[in-house]
Design a protein around this motif. Structure first.
Motif, short mmCIF file in Angstrom:
data_model
loop_
_atom_site.label_atom_id
_atom_site.label_comp_id
_atom_site.label_asym_id
_atom_site.label_seq_id
_atom_site.Cartn_x
_atom_site.Cartn_y
_atom_site.Cartn_z
N ARG A 28 0.78 -1.29 -0.01
CA ARG A 28 0.08 0.13 -0.06
C ARG A 28 0.63 1.44 0.05
NH1 ARG A 28 -5.00 -0.20 4.07
NH2 ARG A 28 -5.42 1.70 2.61
N GLN A 46 1.49 -6.02 4.10
CA GLN A 46 1.07 -4.57 4.53
C GLN A 46 1.92 -4.38 5.63
OE1 GLN A 46 -2.99 -3.64 4.53
NE2 GLN A 46 -3.33 -4.37 2.53
N CYS A 50 -0.72 0.48 7.85
CA CYS A 50 -1.50 0.38 6.67
C CYS A 50 -2.56 -0.57 6.87
CB CYS A 50 -0.95 0.02 5.39
SG CYS A 50 0.13 1.28 4.62
N GLY A 54 -6.51 0.61 7.27
CA GLY A 54 -7.66 -0.22 6.46
C GLY A 54 -8.73 -0.78 7.33
N THR A 58 -12.43 0.42 6.70
CA THR A 58 -13.49 -0.54 6.07
C THR A 58 -14.66 -0.83 6.72
OG1 THR A 58 -11.39 -1.94 5.07
CG2 THR A 58 -13.23 -3.04 5.35
#
Length: 309
Positions: A28, A46, A50, A54, A58
């Protein structure tokens, strides 16, 4: 022949651990990461930052009724079965240790059950009444009975039938609702059955067992199937069959079954039909509070009729 400079030959280092060389980068942010910082992704790895980002951005997957997908494991159903079994074992052990049941009577007691100190303490009894006065039971302020009655059983046969039904219905309801909503449905239905016993059963009649909650699951499942546009006819037949047995088989708490079914159906309808959206969880909570208030008012009115309040 020319020499390469140190800058062009140096090994990249992890951005979180500068003393560790690595040739792996985050998919990412493209920063170098060492094995301790690698988090497997759908492609590559990742970095921890990150991954956290996320998770914040999300939207977690939800069931059709707003619960999380953790209910697919049936954890709450298994836990409830375990609690019911433990409560039954406690009843048996306590009866033996206090000599309420002799060794000769133990086999029959284990299979068919009987009144013991534990069930006498925790069963839903409107009132132990002598000469017209309430000397014990819910009417005398023993309100814990409204809750504990749902976890006590009279014998192994009673327990086995209820736990089998809970295993079948509970896992499906938990899968549709998620853990928290399913637990609320189960407990509200159980208390609803005890409240109905308090309102309508004879004063000295004791009632116990998880069947109130199980009938509540049946009532809720009807609305779940309707909401999902599934055919409910098989469930309706099962409901009719179980209610028929309630009126035919002796020593079954009819009012406990009716109360659990009505309250479970009400909670199930709330969970199924409140509009989806960011406010659904709040609306479902408000609906549960409303059901709780209604049950509390009925308890207060019945207790006042006994002259306790």
């Amino acid at each position: 022949m020319t020499e390469e400079s140190p800058q062009t030959t140096a090994t990249p280092v992890c951005y979180r651990h500068p003393d560790r060389g690595t040739y792996v980068t985050c998919v990412r942010c493209d920063r170098p990461i060492c094995p301790d910082c690698m988090n497997p992704a759908s492609v590559g790895f990742q970095c921890p930052e990150c991954v956290r980002e996320g998770r914040r951005t999300t939207i977690p997957a939800r069931t059709v009724f707003g619960g999380n997908l953790s209910g697919e494991q049936g954890t709450v159903t298994r836990a409830l079965i375990g609690i019911n079994i433990a409560a039954w074992l406690l009843t048996v052990v306590a009866a033996v240790l206090t000599s309420e049941v002799s060794v000769r009577e133990l086999g029959r007691f284990v299979i068919f059950g009987g009144v013991t100190g534990v069930t006498d303490w925790g069963a839903a009894v409107p009132a132990y009444s002598y000469f017209g006065g309430a000397t014990g039971g819910i009417a005398a302020g023993e309100f814990w009975r409204l809750f504990t009655a749902d976890f006590l059983h009279y014998g192994l046969i009673h327990l086995a039938f209820n736990m089998y039904a809970l295993w079948i219905l509970g896992r499906e309801c938990e899968r549709l609702l998620g853990r928290g909503r399913f637990l609320a449905l189960y407990l509200f239905a159980g208390v609803g059955g005890s409240v109905a016993v308090y309102l309508f059963s004879p004063l000295n009649e004791a009632s116990a067992g998880a069947s109130a909650s199980i009938f509540g699951l049946l009532g809720a499942m009807f609305f779940f199937l309707r909401r999902l546009r599934a055919d409910p006819r098989g469930l309706v037949f099962l409901i009719i069959l179980n209610f028929s047995l309630s009126f035919v088989v002796a020593n079954i708490s009819i009012w406990g079954h009716i109360g659990g079914f009505v309250v479970g159906a009400a909670v199930g309808a709330l969970m199924a039909y409140l509009p989806a959206g960011p406010n659904r969880a709040r609306l479902q909570l408000i609906g549960l509070v409303g059901v709780g208030v209604a049950l509390t008012v009925l308890i207060a009115l019945r207790t006042a009729a006994f002259g306790i309040l």
